[in-house]
Design a protein around this motif. Sequence first.
Motif, short mmCIF file in Angstrom:
data_model
loop_
_atom_site.label_atom_id
_atom_site.label_comp_id
_atom_site.label_asym_id
_atom_site.label_seq_id
_atom_site.Cartn_x
_atom_site.Cartn_y
_atom_site.Cartn_z
N TRP A 197 58.38 113.33 86.11
CA TRP A 197 59.54 113.96 85.48
C TRP A 197 60.89 113.44 86.02
O TRP A 197 61.82 113.19 85.23
N MET A 204 63.80 111.81 83.64
CA MET A 204 65.16 112.35 83.53
C MET A 204 66.21 111.24 83.54
O MET A 204 67.32 111.41 83.02
N VAL A 244 67.42 110.34 80.04
CA VAL A 244 68.25 111.25 79.22
C VAL A 244 69.53 110.52 78.86
O VAL A 244 70.18 109.90 79.72
N LEU A 252 62.86 122.23 82.11
CA LEU A 252 61.62 122.62 81.44
C LEU A 252 61.50 124.14 81.36
O LEU A 252 61.91 124.85 82.28
N LEU A 306 65.24 116.19 75.91
CA LEU A 306 64.03 115.90 76.68
C LEU A 306 63.06 115.04 75.87
O LEU A 306 62.41 114.14 76.43
N TYR A 317 61.76 111.42 77.04
CA TYR A 317 60.34 111.20 77.22
C TYR A 317 59.84 110.06 76.34
O TYR A 317 59.11 109.17 76.78
#
Lengths: 408, 121
Positions: A54, A58, A61, A83, A154, A158
């Motif tokens: 994660w 990030m 983003v 999250l 997000l 991702y």
Amino acid sequence: MTTDDGFKRTYPQVDDWTDSRELLANARKQAEERQLDDVFIVDIDSHISDGGNWPEIMDYVEDPVIREAASAFGDGSKRGAFLNGTDGLQWQNVWGRIPHGQGLKEAVEESDLSRETILSRRCMDQMGLDYQVMFPNAMLFLGMHPVPEMEVHLATAYNRWLVERVLPEDTRIKAMMYLPFNNPMEAEKTVKRFLGKPGVAGFLVTSSRHKPVHANEYMRLYGMLEEAGQVLGFHTHLNWQDEYTSQLNRFISMHAISFVLCNLVHLTNWVINGLPERFPKLKVMWIESGVAWLPFIMQRLDHEYMMRTSEAPLLTKLPSEYMREMFYTTQPLERTNETLLAATMEAMSAETQMLFASDWPHWDFDLPATIWDLPFLDEAAKRNILGYNAARIFDLEIPEKYRALAAE
Amino acid sequence: MSELLVAKVDDLADRERRIVVEGPLEIGVFRLGDEFFAWESNCPHAGGPVCQGRIMNRVNEVLDDEKRAHGYEFVDADVHIICPWHGYEFNIRTGAHPGDRDTRLRGFPVTVRDGAVYVTI
């Protein structure tokens, strides 16, 4: 297929730090006993190690304010940033009885490869897989995010991380792109942006959400996916906050019902509102509820439709006939009553409509032997379910060694 | 028929297990008090390495005289091995699943001789 990388079994009690090659050593045995390395196998649904990635995700983003704000989480580590973890997920390991139920914590060697790729290869090699389509835990509950625009931030991060970082590392790894379905325009943008990128196998909606799939605002999205020949997957998830599921006091109960409830609601809306008539070539797939729910809803909708045809005027045939044109993944395949399972697979035309899914490393994962050992299927059906159906639907290249056996 | 040395009796503590390997066969040997039990480490559900799982007592639900529920308790007499793949539990003494007597582990005879534990395959 090789496992000759210096790995040796140790045979102690396994825990959540155990190397997954040891944990899945019996899967390798099964593959060799059944000669599954000679069978083309595609795993349509796996979840590898997303939590640990994660902080890296990030960094993808795109909004600089949100990207910077991610650093405020996890004591600066960005772990879990933004999250909306679903209550109840901590029960997945059956109170510590299934060690990997909370995710794989094993060590990986120093490498330029992502941890995701290393762990995915370990799984594919042990199970005898040719392709693995992955999706992260962390995204499964974004459909219920209290800050709707966060789903878009997000999802984009991702999707970019997968396409730019992971998928180029191994052509055996594929992914379905997350559609930020609460925002139809952003979902359309996601299709336009990631369609055709190497390794992108299709597009996916996480079903734990309260947006009806037949809403008019989605028609352009469906039309785009149909025209592009893409799979639209609906991946179920739990939601302990719905009024009915909130009455359940144990994870076993919630898990048994909540996942299926997603598919029951969305599929019913899909069929009764005539979406298969509006988008007859759109490849729709229902992921992760096993298959025991299918004969129930087939019979139920057919029964109701015969009495109330005028409420579903777009339909020109029985609901179950539309259902037999859609696709379903196997896991977690209910196998405690073979008579019922055989009837279910016949009812759903499993030979052409069913696709193997492992859901590894989740606590209720299945192995290819789950399909291979079914006594009522002939070998052609097994091979279709394990791989050739996926190759057809996702347009995957079948390696040369399997082509002679590929279904007509 | 052949006999495999598992361990010296004193090297296996109460509620401890040792896994012995003979070719493709993997057998978990468990000590409960002065008794020993041997089961194939191949779960009848999906083939998981059942003997590499956690050893825990069976869980019971506590009811009062009016059948009201008051949470859980461990049952010390029933020790389970729990398959780490999917959580299938088996009574280490009987090899049986507590909720389905037809689902059971494949067992092997265990012999204690001259201070050592042997399993016959």
